[in-house]
Scaffold this motif. Structure first.
Motif: not given
Length: 250
Positions: A130, A218, A220, A234
């Motif tokens: 991530r 969503v 991110e 997120r």
């Protein structure tokens, strides 16, 4: 016969002031019920004739109040069905680092932040992916909720690279969201947004007070400072309550 003198009666005072005050009272009362959570999104507001009877006023006054609430985005009016409480619908700029508090307050609703979980740990494989890290530094993971009035507005899950922001380890984030804190603490040089749709799983549905499987938006976001990863966040919104906007020139 003795003559009597009559004085013409004065015309009745105009009722516009009374109508205006009633209109304002109806708007205030309905707004209060929505903001407090007493009337949830989807709740049918009493019909015009019911509100007119409750407030002892004309349907025209009630219609004016409902029209104002519809323009403000709090109420959705459906032909032949009545008026319903609308889910807060916000806009955010895709190319900006936006503050969720500002999004909520732009809707005219009170903002509240709630910390759900906070954990400092050695970065695992998912964390490294991530954040785009090659090594295994320590990270801080934060789970939190942002509210618009009484309703959950956005679920946030954030990783902070403690190698880039070591002072974050001693910050509790119980009263303040991590996003504005990071923006004030460390300048970012590059930001990236990734946007996709997802169906709410059981845990997310419970947090956002929606049904499992509900479509969600969503966003991110990852930021870097001098090519060093700082944070990856997120943000998950109920899909019918958020719009992303990008404006650009050639």
């Amino acid at each position: 016969m003795e003559a009597t003198e009559t004085t013409p009666s004065k015309p009745a005072a105009p009722q516009s002031g009374k109508a205006n005050s009633l209109h304002e009272r109806i708007v205030s009362d309905i707004t209060g019920r929505i903001v407090s959570g007493s009337w949830q999104p989807g709740h049918r507001i009493p019909f015009e004739h019911e509100l007119a009877a409750e407030y002892d006023c004309s349907r025209m006054t009630v219609n004016k109040a409902l029209a104002q609430l519809a323009r403000s985005g709090m109420v959705e009016r459906r032909r032949r069905s009545g008026s319903f409480v609308r889910r807060p619908h916000s806009q955010a700029a895709v190319l900006q680092i936006h503050d969720i508090r500002s999004e909520v307050e732009a809707l005219g609703l009170p903002y509240r932040y709630q910390l759900l979980a906070r954990q400092v740990r050695r970065a695992n494989a998912d964390d490294r992916e991530r954040l785009g890290l090659g090594a295994s530094p320590r990270v801080l993971e934060i789970a939190s909720l942002h509210f618009a009035g009484a309703r959950p507005f956005c679920d946030e899950n954030r990783l902070i690279n403690l190698g880039a922001v070591p002072e974050a380890e001693n910050e509790g984030f119980e009263g303040n969201a991590p996003g504005p804190w990071l923006v004030a603490k460390i300048p970012w040089s590059v930001a990236e947004h990734r946007i996709h749709a997802a169906a709410a799983d059981a845990a997310l549905a419970s947090a956002l007070d929606i049904r499992p499987g509900t479509p969600c938006l969503v966003v991110e976001r990852q930021t870097w400072s001098a090519e060093q990863p700082v944070t990856q966040a997120r943000f998950t919104y109920p899909g019918d309550g958020h719009v992303l906007v990008a404006r650009f020139t050639p």
